[in-house]
Design a protein around this motif. Structure first.
Motif, PDB file in Angstrom:
ATOM      1  N   LYS A  71       0.812  -1.207   0.000  1.00 39.66           N
ATOM      2  CA  LYS A  71       0.000   0.000   0.000  1.00 39.66           C
ATOM      3  C   LYS A  71       0.848   1.261   0.000  1.00 39.66           C
ATOM      4  N   TYR A  72       2.150   1.085   0.123  1.00 41.18           N
ATOM      5  CA  TYR A  72       3.006   2.257   0.332  1.00 41.18           C
ATOM      6  C   TYR A  72       3.667   2.772  -0.939  1.00 41.18           C
ATOM      7  N   PHE A  74       4.022   5.282  -3.988  1.00 39.34           N
ATOM      8  CA  PHE A  74       3.698   6.670  -4.284  1.00 39.34           C
ATOM      9  C   PHE A  74       4.211   6.978  -5.679  1.00 39.34           C
ATOM     10  N   THR A  81       7.811   5.353  -9.499  1.00 38.31           N
ATOM     11  CA  THR A  81       7.057   5.196  -8.258  1.00 38.31           C
ATOM     12  C   THR A  81       8.047   4.987  -7.113  1.00 38.31           C
ATOM     13  N   ARG A  92       5.580   7.276   5.969  1.00 40.18           N
ATOM     14  CA  ARG A  92       4.544   6.282   5.664  1.00 40.18           C
ATOM     15  C   ARG A  92       3.506   6.207   6.779  1.00 40.18           C
ATOM     16  N   HIS A  96      -4.244   9.059   5.820  1.00 38.41           N
ATOM     17  CA  HIS A  96      -5.103   9.800   4.891  1.00 38.41           C
ATOM     18  C   HIS A  96      -6.160  10.591   5.647  1.00 38.41           C
ATOM     19  N   TYR A 129      -4.687  11.184   0.264  1.00 41.91           N
ATOM     20  CA  TYR A 129      -3.966  10.208  -0.549  1.00 41.91           C
ATOM     21  C   TYR A 129      -4.382  10.243  -2.020  1.00 41.91           C
ATOM     22  N   ASP A 132      -7.317   7.679  -6.483  1.00 47.07           N
ATOM     23  CA  ASP A 132      -6.948   6.313  -6.853  1.00 47.07           C
ATOM     24  C   ASP A 132      -6.748   5.432  -5.625  1.00 47.07           C
ATOM     25  N   TYR A 133      -6.003   5.980  -4.690  1.00 47.55           N
ATOM     26  CA  TYR A 133      -5.755   5.220  -3.457  1.00 47.55           C
ATOM     27  C   TYR A 133      -7.062   5.017  -2.700  1.00 47.55           C
ATOM     28  N   PHE A 137      -8.272   1.292  -1.728  1.00 46.46           N
ATOM     29  CA  PHE A 137      -8.018   0.755  -0.383  1.00 46.46           C
ATOM     30  C   PHE A 137      -8.971   1.249   0.704  1.00 46.46           C
TER      31      PHE A 137
END
Ligand SMILES: [Zn+2]
Length: 173
Positions: A71-72, A74, A81, A92, A96, A129, A132-133, A137
């Motif tokens: 999940k980390y 970016f 990325t 990290r 959010h 975040y 998209d994130y 998630f």
């Protein structure tokens, strides 16, 4: 009579070799418990516009990062990325929020987290975040950020209120 500064007991200012101030304490934040696990909290006043922390990690081509199950990630641009999953990457821990007090900017492939509001000691540091994130998630389980939590609470209390006889309240403008 006014006190004279004769109380010269300040001899404790002798420099002991162990009195090195830890340079780490200059950081204006710490990792702590938040509603959703761990989070980053201000320990000092962070003024609006000031740099907080850099999001660091391995730089990977996007096509490789896309294969990773973390999940980390970016994404810094169309090609690269940052994999920020290392614990060394203290950024990290920034959670959010839909109503954040910081933002993550990409400058020359560096991800810099900066305050967009004045952040007071004890406040959790958050940034948005992005969609998209969020869709990948957060959406599924519902957002647990303070702004969404509050919204839910307002909806619930409105619902409760509707059972009571109507009170003449001015509508929120
Ligand atoms: Zn939210």
């Amino acid at each position: 009579m006014p006190k004279t500064s004769s109380s010269k007991t300040t001899s404790s200012s002798r420099t002991t070799p162990s009195s090195k101030t830890t340079s780490r304490s200059r950081r204006p934040f710490r990792v702590g418990r938040s509603k959703t696990g761990l989070g980053l909290f201000a320990t000092k006043l962070i003024r609006k516009g000031s740099f907080i922390v850099r999001y660091t990690g391995r730089m990977l081509p996007n096509r490789i990062a896309d294969e990773l199950d973390t999940k980390y990630l970016f994404e810094v641009n169309a090609r690269w990325t940052v994999d920020g999953s290392s614990r060394k990457n203290i950024a990290r821990y920034v959670n959010h929020s839909c109503r954040p007090n910081a933002e993550a900017d990409v400058k020359k492939r560096k991800i810099l987290i900066t305050a967009i509001k004045t952040i007071h000691p004890g406040d959790e540091i958050t940034y948005n975040y992005g969609r998209d994130y969020f869709n990948a998630f957060i959406k599924e389980h519902g957002c647990k950020c303070a702004a969404c939590h509050q919204k839910k609470f307002v909806v619930r209390s409105k619902h409760k209120r509707s059972r009571k006889p109507k009170s003449r309240r001015r509508p929120k403008s």
